[in-house]
Enzyme design. Structure first.
Site, short mmCIF file in Angstrom:
data_model
loop_
_atom_site.label_atom_id
_atom_site.label_comp_id
_atom_site.label_asym_id
_atom_site.label_seq_id
_atom_site.Cartn_x
_atom_site.Cartn_y
_atom_site.Cartn_z
N ASP A 1 -4.92 2.54 14.55
CA ASP A 1 -5.64 2.16 13.33
C ASP A 1 -5.73 0.64 13.37
O ASP A 1 -4.70 -0.04 13.47
CB ASP A 1 -4.81 2.61 12.11
CG ASP A 1 -5.66 2.82 10.87
OD1 ASP A 1 -6.63 2.08 10.70
OD2 ASP A 1 -5.32 3.72 10.09
N ASP B 1 -10.51 0.37 10.42
CA ASP B 1 -10.28 0.37 8.99
C ASP B 1 -11.32 -0.49 8.26
O ASP B 1 -11.63 -1.60 8.71
CB ASP B 1 -8.88 -0.21 8.74
CG ASP B 1 -8.52 -0.30 7.28
OD1 ASP B 1 -8.18 0.75 6.71
OD2 ASP B 1 -8.58 -1.40 6.71
N GLU C 1 -14.29 3.55 9.32
CA GLU C 1 -14.16 3.93 7.92
C GLU C 1 -15.30 3.26 7.15
O GLU C 1 -15.32 2.04 7.02
CB GLU C 1 -12.80 3.47 7.37
CG GLU C 1 -12.54 4.04 5.98
CD GLU C 1 -11.49 3.29 5.19
OE1 GLU C 1 -10.92 3.89 4.27
OE2 GLU C 1 -11.26 2.09 5.45
N HIS D 1 -4.39 9.49 4.05
CA HIS D 1 -3.35 8.74 3.35
C HIS D 1 -3.86 8.04 2.09
O HIS D 1 -3.06 7.45 1.37
CB HIS D 1 -2.75 7.72 4.31
CG HIS D 1 -3.76 6.69 4.71
ND1 HIS D 1 -4.88 6.99 5.46
CD2 HIS D 1 -3.84 5.36 4.44
CE1 HIS D 1 -5.60 5.89 5.62
NE2 HIS D 1 -4.99 4.89 5.03
N ASP D 2 -5.16 8.06 1.86
CA ASP D 2 -5.72 7.42 0.66
C ASP D 2 -6.15 8.43 -0.38
O ASP D 2 -6.65 8.04 -1.44
CB ASP D 2 -6.97 6.60 1.05
CG ASP D 2 -6.64 5.40 1.92
OD1 ASP D 2 -5.53 4.86 1.80
OD2 ASP D 2 -7.52 5.01 2.72
C1 GLC Z 1 -8.52 1.44 4.12
C2 GLC Z 1 -7.19 2.12 4.31
C3 GLC Z 1 -6.36 1.89 3.10
C4 GLC Z 1 -6.17 0.40 2.93
C5 GLC Z 1 -7.48 -0.36 2.92
C6 GLC Z 1 -7.27 -1.81 3.13
O1 GLC Z 1 -9.25 1.96 3.09
O2 GLC Z 1 -7.38 3.45 4.62
O3 GLC Z 1 -5.14 2.55 3.14
O4 GLC Z 1 -5.50 0.15 1.72
O5 GLC Z 1 -8.33 0.07 3.96
O6 GLC Z 1 -6.88 -2.09 4.45
#
Ligand code: GLC
Length: 567
Positions: free
Chosen positions: A99, A200, A257, A332-333
């Site tokens: 990641d 990310d 993402e 995880h979010d």
């Molecule tokens: C993404 C991650 C999340 C994080 C954010 C900032 O959305 O999945 O967990 O807080 O990025 O890095």
């Protein structure tokens, strides 16, 4: 059946390192813990392990605030531990996906220390600095974690931009030296032998020129400004460069993402002619139970199956033959899928199996988030002190500050907090669910005595064993990977049904997303005599299937048409 494209045929398992398995008893999961569970992962049948950030970090956002891209966080282990894990994973034929956060670093990263030290520092421009406007923040953008995206820094009396927490200053991708440093770092990990990256928040690495104010009809102090920092053209320029210069020779699996886009826009990232990413995580289905996207997630609204079908079907059809989907229902979010889209009470096992059936029979690469395979549920800690997530805490403080009742705020947290997914993995029914021999960094969900891996191992009908069968079924049948998708009954409020077709082979997937017992006529070309049930989450079968498919609560069935090639 040979492999055509490995990352399309792979199943990915996402690990949240802090909460997976603690081998040294300090209360935090670690790399040695992952190492010890490789048997488990291999037996599950997954191909790729995605590790959420394991780099050195002060941990304000659990590792998504990276202090050093070239070092492993102490509590997770050492670089030697990582190398050993990677080698052992490879020995078993498992791949490892990292990641990687390209949008921001920690405010403790050495670059930021330099950057903030003076306006003339060589690294000043690695981040995004602006002076205030009449004593106010430079613009009206709202941060994902609440409040303004700007933080005043007394050192130089300017503001730096942070789309997430103030401990996560955004990098300035207009700075060529910074970009070079990033490319170099990605290359370093590839040389080490990692097999892929999840990039990310990559949709946000470019911001609109001049950082203009967002439309603000009600004159609020801060407003959502997603269109000014999401999916802009410059993101694509950067990704193409990254791919062509760095990634391509190694052929890693890549997933970005990318919130805030539909499938047509996603083609700009994943289109076969684009040369950017293999796939992206889209967010449309993650906001069907919210009044608006992004920070609006806390405002719950009941979701509708018709909307879920519409979204997923659009992605399935638009990307077919032109790009590739990344399919997920939790991470995880996000809240736990069985609590959100299924029933975490009476029909927990069956609805978790139904959701798995859905994920593994769509076109695209399926992602399992740790614990989904045993049907782990949301948690409802009574006190905010029991929560760890920075987003949850910011939300709590903000709304309590505005006068909302504690109960109202906690209810939203129980439903949507990211900590729902971050409680430790439930391995067995011993203290702390077998996750740690120490004090866990976050409490274990109280239901671990009934929901855990050991229990699931002992039950042939368990969710876990159902996952294993589904993964095998998908691997053995290219139609489930590559077949075209066609939706039936778009307006049915309870049934989700579609076919997958590859050459002369056709499969039918029927799922009842409700506690009722609806029935469905056999779709055209299908009948009871020719339909062979390949997978089902209910053992008792009604005898009256001839005329129509009669479904029990949360029943899922996967049929293959008989008498065609491959029989
Ligand atoms: C993404 C991650 C999340 C994080 C954010 C900032 O959305 O999945 O967990 O807080 O990025 O890095």
């Amino acid at each position: 059946m040979g492999i055509i494209v490995w990352w399309k045929e792979s199943v990915v398992y996402q690990i949240y390192p802090s909460s997976f398995k603690d081998a040294d008893g300090d209360g935090y999961g670690d790399l040695q813990g992952v190492y010890e569970k490789l048997d488990y992962l291999e037996k599950l049948g997954v191909d790729v392990i995605w590790l959420c950030p394991i780099y050195d970090s002060p941990g304000h956002d659990n590792g998504y605030d990276i202090r050093d891209y070239y070092a492993i966080l102490r509590k997770y282990g050492t670089m030697e531990d990582f190398d050993r894990l990677l080698a052992e994973a490879h020995r078993r034929g498992l791949k490892v996906m990292m990641d990687l956060v390209l949008n921001h670093t920690s405010d403790e990263h050495a670059w930021f220390a330099e950057s903030r030290s003076s306006k003339t520092n060589a690294k000043r421009d690695y981040y995004i600095w602006r002076s205030g406007k009449n004593g106010q923040v430079p613009n009206n953008w709202e941060s994902y974690f609440g409040g303004s995206v700007w933080k005043h820094d007394p050192e130089t009396n300017e503001y730096y931009l942070h789309l997430y927490s103030e401990h996560q200053p955004d990098l300035n991708w207009n700075n060529p030296e910074m970009a070079e440093e990033m490319y170099k770092m990605v290359h370093w990990w590839l040389e080490k032998g990692v097999d892929g990256f999840r990039f990310d928040a990559v949709a946000h690495i470019a911001k609109a020129d001049g950082l203009p104010n967002a439309h603000n009809p009600n004159n609020l102090p801060v407003v959502q400004a997603y269109e000014l920092f999401s999916n802009l053209e410059q993101v694509h320029t950067i990704l193409r460069k990254l791919n062509n210069m760095i990634l391509k020779p190694y052929g890693p699996m890549t997933v970005g993402e990318t919130s805030g886009l539909g499938p047509e826009q996603a083609l700009a990232y994943v289109g076969t002619d684009r040369d950017e990413l293999n796939m992206v995580f889209q967010f449309e289905h993650m906001f069907i139970d919210a009044r608006s996207s992004g920070i609006g997630k806390w405002n719950y609204k009941p979701w509708k199956l018709t909307e879920l079908k519409e979204i997923m079907s659009r992605w399935q059809t638009v990307l077919h033959g032109r790009g590739w989907n990344a399919n997920y229902m939790g991470n995880h979010d996000q809240p736990r899928p069985v609590s959100r889209f299924g029933d975490d009470g009476k029909y927990r096992a069956r609805s978790a199996q139904l959701l798995a059936t859905w994920m593994f029979t769509l076109e695209g690469t399926p992602y399992i988030y740790q614990g989904e395979e045993i049907g782990m549920t949301n948690v409802a800690f009574p006190d905010i002190e029991q929560y760890r997530d920075i987003e949850t805490k910011n939300y709590y403080n903000h709304y309590i500050g505005q006068g909302k009742s504690k109960h109202e705020v906690m209810e939203a947290i129980w439903r949507k907090s990211r900590d729902n997914a971050r409680t430790p993995m439930q391995w067995d029914d011993s203290e702390h669910a077998g996750f740690t021999t120490g004090e866990p960094w976050m409490e274990v969900n109280g239901n671990y005595t009934g929901i855990n891996v050991a229990e699931a191992e002992s039950d042939p009908q368990s969710i876990l064993n159902y996952y294993r069968k589904l993964i095998t079924l998908r691997k053995q049948n290219h139609v489930l990977i590559y077949g075209a998708y066609e939706l039936f009954l778009p307006d049915h409020p309870e049934i989700y049904a579609y076919t997958r077709t590859l050459e002369d082979e056709q499969w039918l997937i029927v799922m009842n997303f409700s506690a009722n017992e609806p029935e469905m006529a056999w779709p055209e070309g299908w009948n009871a005599a020719e339909a062979k049930c390949m997978m089902c989450n209910v053992s008792r079968r009604y005898s009256t299937d001839e005329g129509a498919i009669l479904l029990q609560p949360y029943e899922a069935r996967v049929y293959r048409k008989q008498g065609v090639s491959g029989e």
